[in-house]
Design a protein around this motif. Structure first.
Motif, PDB file in Angstrom:
ATOM      1  N   THR A 117      42.076  17.433  51.045  1.00 37.36           N
ATOM      2  CA  THR A 117      41.972  17.326  49.579  1.00 37.36           C
ATOM      3  C   THR A 117      40.541  17.573  49.130  1.00 37.36           C
ATOM      4  O   THR A 117      40.297  18.299  48.152  1.00 37.36           O
ATOM      5  CB  THR A 117      42.456  15.951  49.100  1.00 37.36           C
ATOM      6  OG1 THR A 117      43.862  15.831  49.356  1.00 37.36           O
ATOM      7  CG2 THR A 117      42.223  15.777  47.601  1.00 37.36           C
TER       8      THR A 117
ATOM      9  N   PRO B  79      46.936  19.161  45.151  1.00 36.32           N
ATOM     10  CA  PRO B  79      45.809  18.730  45.983  1.00 36.32           C
ATOM     11  C   PRO B  79      46.021  17.459  46.799  1.00 36.32           C
ATOM     12  O   PRO B  79      45.259  17.215  47.736  1.00 36.32           O
ATOM     13  CB  PRO B  79      44.685  18.524  44.958  1.00 36.32           C
ATOM     14  CG  PRO B  79      45.408  18.179  43.694  1.00 36.32           C
ATOM     15  CD  PRO B  79      46.666  18.985  43.712  1.00 36.32           C
ATOM     16  N   MET B  80      47.025  16.651  46.449  1.00 36.57           N
ATOM     17  CA  MET B  80      47.272  15.439  47.238  1.00 36.57           C
ATOM     18  C   MET B  80      48.760  15.116  47.163  1.00 36.57           C
ATOM     19  O   MET B  80      49.228  14.472  46.236  1.00 36.57           O
ATOM     20  CB  MET B  80      46.425  14.263  46.743  1.00 36.57           C
ATOM     21  CG  MET B  80      46.515  13.029  47.654  1.00 36.57           C
ATOM     22  SD  MET B  80      45.468  11.639  47.111  1.00 36.57           S
ATOM     23  CE  MET B  80      43.832  12.246  47.515  1.00 36.57           C
TER      24      MET B  80
END
Length: 297
Positions: free
Chosen positions: A65, A103-104
């Motif tokens: 990330t 991203p996560m």
């Protein structure tokens, strides 16, 4: 955040800054994790070519990330100032390509690894049971329910289910009772179906190599992309590994388009944040190469 491991709170701070700095960035919430944390999706660009990147499928691989968010800031900065990124004109990439970034994927698991059982909330007792009473979570890859998110996709899932040693919820490698049970996986699955990406890329750690084949179902263009990724990064290109039910596997199986699993860095997970500069140097080259590659050419 570049000197600090990225948990869910720092991710939100970074996205807030990204949104304030660059008007051409679109950020949306596309779902929630098991513990109700928002799952964020970023889009940048206006081109017909659609590429997807994601990170932190596995909890103790949170440095992915950091790498992806750092890339988004770098890319946006170059777009804004009409500069170049890895010898490519950023605004040309922006016009030609629409970038999708998740991203996560596993914020509950990331927080557990970084901050311990206090982050497990209503799942605390279950998490401690799964972890055999240990308060150490550095080895935890799964989501908060003990399901390995990268073993949850419907691409010969039954094979992974049968051969995995973990037969119940575990810190790693348990594929669940059936595919697509976990909300984080269903969000990524739905996003992929909706957006019809031309190529996808999932960031993991570690090994400084990447995988790009699945049962010979990958298109011929995948080999050309793999050759370019290897050239710019010096990562080892691996066509086939004995694995099923991962995101890359399912994407290739379902769409017959290029999909990649990138194993960033070397060492023992979780890789320390001090490795980020060297990881990013090679990771960014792969990400730009994906943005620039014409999969229809």
């Amino acid at each position: 955040m570049w000197n600090t491991p990225c948990d869910s709170r720092r991710l939100e701070e970074a996205l807030y800054a990204l949104n304030n700095l660059y008007s051409f960035v679109n950020i949306e919430v596309i779902g929630q994790s098991v513990l109700g944390q928002d799952l964020y999706h970023i889009t940048i660009g206006e081109g017909a070519r659609k590429v997807h990147m994601n990170a932190s499928m596995h909890a103790n691989e949170w440095i992915t990330t950091n790498s992806l968010i750092l890339f988004l800031f770098h890319y946006c900065q170059k777009i804004d100032c009409d500069g170049e990124i890895e010898n490519k004109k950023a605004r040309e990439l922006f016009k030609e390509t629409t970038l999708s970034a998740f991203p996560m994927i596993n914020p509950d698991g990331v927080n557990l690894v970084l901050h311990g059982v206090k982050c497990a909330d209503i799942e605390r007792e279950k998490v401690l049971f799964i972890n055999e009473g240990s308060m150490e979570f550095h080895h935890w890859k799964a989501n908060i329910r003990g399901i390995d998110l990268n073993n949850q996709f419907p691409a010969n899932w039954e094979i992974e289910k049968e051969r995995k040693e973990a037969k119940r919820a575990a810190p790693r490698d348990y594929p669940g009772d059936v595919p697509l049970t976990e909300p984080e996986v269903r969000v990524l699955y739905t996003l992929t179906e909706k957006e019809n990406f031309d190529s996808v890329l999932s960031l993991h750690t570690q090994g400084e190599e990447f995988y790009w084949g699945y049962m010979n179902k990958e298109p011929k263009i995948s080999k050309k992309m793999a050759d370019e990724f290897a050239r710019v990064s010096n990562y080892k290109s691996v066509q086939m590994i004995d694995s099923h039910a991962g995101f890359k596997d399912w994407f290739i199986h379902e769409y017959r388009r290029p999909g990649f699993t990138i194993e960033l860095g070397k060492g023992i997970n979780p890789l320390p944040i001090s490795h980020l500069p060297s990881i990013y140097d090679r990771c960014s080259k792969i990400l730009v190469a994906q943005l620039a590659f014409d999969t229809k050419g």
